[in-house]
Design an enzyme around this catalytic site. Structure first.
Site, short mmCIF file in Angstrom:
data_model
loop_
_atom_site.label_atom_id
_atom_site.label_comp_id
_atom_site.label_asym_id
_atom_site.label_seq_id
_atom_site.Cartn_x
_atom_site.Cartn_y
_atom_site.Cartn_z
N LYS A 35 -0.65 -3.05 9.65
CA LYS A 35 -0.99 -1.57 8.01
C LYS A 35 0.39 -0.56 8.47
O LYS A 35 1.15 0.27 7.78
CB LYS A 35 -2.39 -0.93 7.89
N GLY A 72 -13.18 -1.64 0.91
CA GLY A 72 -14.13 -2.34 -0.47
C GLY A 72 -13.22 -3.03 -2.02
O GLY A 72 -12.61 -2.42 -1.41
#
Length: 811
Positions: A678, A792
């Protein structure tokens, strides 16, 4: 007085003829009814004649079928007292036809005159039937009115004789007159001739113009001119009004609603034309007149196409500045009976390309090479060649005239969808822009133009979704729920045309119903592999296409370059491609710039948080990102928020896995590899050249725990609990907490565990949330902060959905 022409399936069945009868008998003014042959009869007549000329005795079977079909219709639609008289008349005509066919069969040859005579029986017979079906109608023979002369191997209307005969014939006609279309006779010999394919429309227009009719109605089996071919584009609609010039352009380029020459006679007399549907007479249809709509809401009215195109090119520097070259080109083609429907010439005059039908291609090249043999021998003309099996597309609209940007939008749209334009042409009237492309791109070209120029009720985005795990299944559910709202509110249709799991794949051009897609894939899907998925997407060659990767699969990420090269945009939640080698990352970015497509990966960092998009907006507006500090692992943040005196490290890791935050193998999260990926992506988007190997790692789990099996890890990780609890208690006493922080400062990157006090923005980061502080030249003293759910399936799917929507340019 009006002229009404009925054709197609309008006169092809009992039901159709009954509709014609009802429509005509309801008219309140004198009408002239022009009818074509029963649908399919003309083709059957040609077929029967060909069989007879080839010595095939079974031509009699075709003949008997035609006789039986007409007999059945007569016995069904006519009144009892008329049946026998009409049957006798029709049988006499069929006897005459039989004698002609018998002669053809015996000599095994037929002249053009014989072909014309045979072809005319269809209209002659159908007009007698319909004249007797309509109450109080009178039959008139078109062959006694429509006269032709023979020119260029074609029958050209002799208007002087024809107009005079029509006026005389209808001078004392009854309220309802019926005659056949298509058929005619030669002015000199009185032999039967015809007006060619679609000639019944032409007959009706000739009669309307000769008699100064109030209107010409063309009754067929469609509601009117459509914005495009409904067989190719599903969401076409009827064009309410057209000017004569617009209708002519659409007809010339393949719209088969009416025969192109039909426009000329009524245009010169300013007689409006209405296209109506025999089976839906209440529909308004399409109204064609001299009037040009002043509304500029839609610059183009419709799209037409010819999928039977050959492009003949004459090239050579010897043509530059030479007067008469084009005259010679068109003269020799005209002498050979070759029709040219498109001309494209370079401004330097060294290349001229002309569009003809594929059937004329070989002859066109031959006669042109003969015409320019001397120039070819002297090297003044380099080559004359053809490119066959192409397609021509025309966009038509009077409002294109002096409207800037139409051509730019057209060719830009085609380019973004990977459609190559081989040649193009536009006249000074600006009513028509035409271009030639390869035939395989025709469907895609028509759809993308129809969509781009708002001829569709909504914009279409064709979506391929790969991966139907937690993120993919959430995405499909969100798309299903939002589809109606997006269509209603934003005019956007999200059409899911492909879904693939790790084992099965399903593709459907018209769209896959999302209510039961899993069952559909299992029952109707084929075996999936990355190659098969890629091949299917490319071979579908569908417009406005988006490939959505909801996997973490390396092989799927390897498909991106091929897809982008084929003008398929890519939206991905898969971090592999954007964090792989910098050269690969830059190559993907370069392709998107060159091809005008999108490569979007917002959810690679921060799930649904708008981090990458915000960074791009900052950079594009001239800002420079100097430093970033971020907590980017929802899993690790959950673990460090969960650890307490009652919950040791090992249990917190297990709870993260059970809550769905951690990977099935939590060592992937604990190793910091995900955070490194990331950070590399963020650094690259900030404008720095960074590889994963450049990132300094300060890990909190000893290396030995990453070796061995997953089972061994779970057995041994509790060994760290006591040490971590001791450190945690000390931190708590000092009013501090752990955070796994990723930092980039002027291209220098590192990740590791940091202690933060209660004044730090990271201190109160709850649950699995992410946070990033972005320091720029503008946001220097007080960095920009983005904070929220960072993990999520639902929020990640929402982020992917947002990227998909951004490709459609709606918000």
């Amino acid at each position: 007085m009006k002229v009404m022409k009925f054709g197609g399936t309008s006169v092809g069945s009992v039901n159709g003829i009954l509709h014609v009868k009802k429509i005509v008998e309801a008219q309140n003014e004198p009408v002239i009814v022009v009818v074509s042959a029963l649908s399919g009869i003309t083709d059957q007549l040609y077929k029967t004649a060909r069989m007879a000329s080839e010595g095939d005795a079974t031509y009699t079977t075709e003949y008997q079928q035609m006789l039986a079909r007409h007999t059945e219709i007569i016995e069904t639609v006519l009144s009892e007292e008329k049946i026998q008289t009409v049957l006798d008349d029709i049988r006499q005509q069929f006897n005459d036809l039989s004698n002609i066919l018998r002669g053809v069969y015996l000599i095994k040859d037929m002249s053009p005159k014989i072909i014309d005579s045979i072809a005319g029986y269809g209209e002659s017979i159908s007009s007698i039937i319909i004249a007797n079906a309509i109450e109080n109608a009178t039959y008139l023979d078109s062959r006694e009115m429509i006269k032709t002369n023979h020119q260029f191997e074609k029958h050209i209307v002799d208007f002087a004789s024809t107009n005079k005969l029509i006026k005389n014939k209808f001078e004392n006609a009854s309220k309802i007159s019926v005659c056949g279309g298509f058929i005619s006779t030669d002015s000199q010999t009185n032999f039967v001739t015809n007006l060619g394919r679609g000639g019944s429309d032409y007959t009706a227009a000739i009669i309307a113009a000769a008699l100064d009719a109030s209107i010409l109605e063309i009754w067929t089996d469609v509601d009117g001119f459509m914005t495009a071919d409904p067989r190719i584009i599903s969401n076409t609609y009827v064009i309410e009004k057209l000017s004569f010039s617009e209708a002519m352009e659409l007809c010339n380029f393949g719209a088969k609603v009416i025969y192109p020459p039909t426009i000329f006679p009524v245009f010169h007399k300013n007689i409006p034309v209405v296209i109506k549907n025999t089976f839906n007479p209440e529909a308004a249809g399409t109204y064609i007149s001299q009037e040009k709509e002043k509304s500029v809401a839609k610059a183009i009215k419709g799209i037409s196409s010819i999928n039977d195109t050959s492009l003949i090119t004459i090239q050579g520097l010897g043509m530059v500045g030479v007067i008469g070259v084009n005259y010679r080109i068109f003269r020799v083609l005209a002498k050979s009976g070759i029709s040219v429907f498109l001309v494209s010439q370079a401004s330097s005059e060294n290349t001229t390309s002309i569009g003809v039908r594929n059937a004329d291609s070989e002859l066109a090249v031959k006669v042109l090479r003969q015409e320019f043999a001397a120039e070819i021998a002297q090297g003044e003309i380099d080559n004359i060649f053809s490119e066959d099996d192409l397609a021509t597309v025309a966009i038509v609209g009077d409002n294109m005239k002096r409207t800037p940007g139409i051509a730019g939008k057209l060719f830009g749209t085609l380019g973004k969808n990977g459609i190559n334009v081989i040649a193009c042409a536009q006249g000074a009237s600006e009513t028509n822009i035409s271009f030639v492309t390869d035939r395989k791109s025709l469907r895609k070209a028509l759809n993308v133009i129809h969509d781009s120029f708002f001829l569709s009720e909504y914009q279409v985005l064709n979506v391929f979704v790969v991966g139907i795990g937690t993120v993919g299944s959430n995405l499909l559910e969100q798309i299903k729920k939002q589809q109606p709202l997006l269509m209603r509110k934003n005019g956007l249709k999200l059409n899911v045309v492909g879904i693939a799991s790790s084992k099965k794949m399903l593709f459907e051009r018209s769209g896959i119903q999302l209510d039961n897609y899993r069952q559909n894939i299992m029952e109707n899907g084929t075996d999936a592999s990355p190659k098969h998925i890629c091949d299917e997407v490319i071979n579908m060659n569908i417009f406005n296409s988006v490939f959505v990767d909801c996997t973490a699969n390396n092989d799927i990420s390897e498909l991106y370059q091929t897809l982008l090269e084929n003008n398929v945009s890519v939206v991905t939640a898969n971090k592999i491609a954007a964090s792989s080698g910098y050269e690969k990352y830059e190559k993907l970015k370069d392709i998107t710039r060159r091809k005008g497509v999108k490569f979007l990966f917002e959810t690679n960092v921060g799930a649904g948080l708008p981090i990458i998009n915000t960074m791009n907006n900052l950079i594009n507006s001239g800002d420079h990102i100097q430093k970033m500090q971020a907590v980017l692992s929802g899993t690790l943040n959950f673990i460090f928020n969960t650890i307490s005196s009652e919950i040791p490290l090992s249990k917190a890791i297990l709870m993260a896995k059970e809550a769905g935050f951690a990977e099935p193998d939590p060592r992937i999260d604990l190793s910091g590899k995900d955070v490194v990926r990331k950070l590399v992506i963020l650094a690259r988007e900030a404008g720095y050249r960074v590889e994963q190997e450049d990132v300094l790692k300060n890990l909190f789990i000893p290396e030995k725990y990453f070796k061995g099996t997953l089972e061994e890890f779970w057995d041994s990780v509790s060994e760290l609990d006591a040490e971590f609890e001791e450190k945690r208690a000390r931190l708590a006493a000092a009013g501090k907490r752990w955070r796994f922080v990723a930092t980039m400062e002027m291209g220098i990157c590192q990740v590791g565990l940091q202690e933060v006090n209660s004044l730090h923005p990271f201190y109160d980061l709850q649950g699995s949330n992410n946070i990033i502080l972005i320091t720029t030249e503008r946001y220097n003293e007080y960095p920009m902060m983005i904070k929220g759910y960072g993990a999520g399936a639902s929020v990640t799917a929402a982020g992917v959905f947002s990227d998909i929507i951004s490709i459609a340019n709606i918000r």
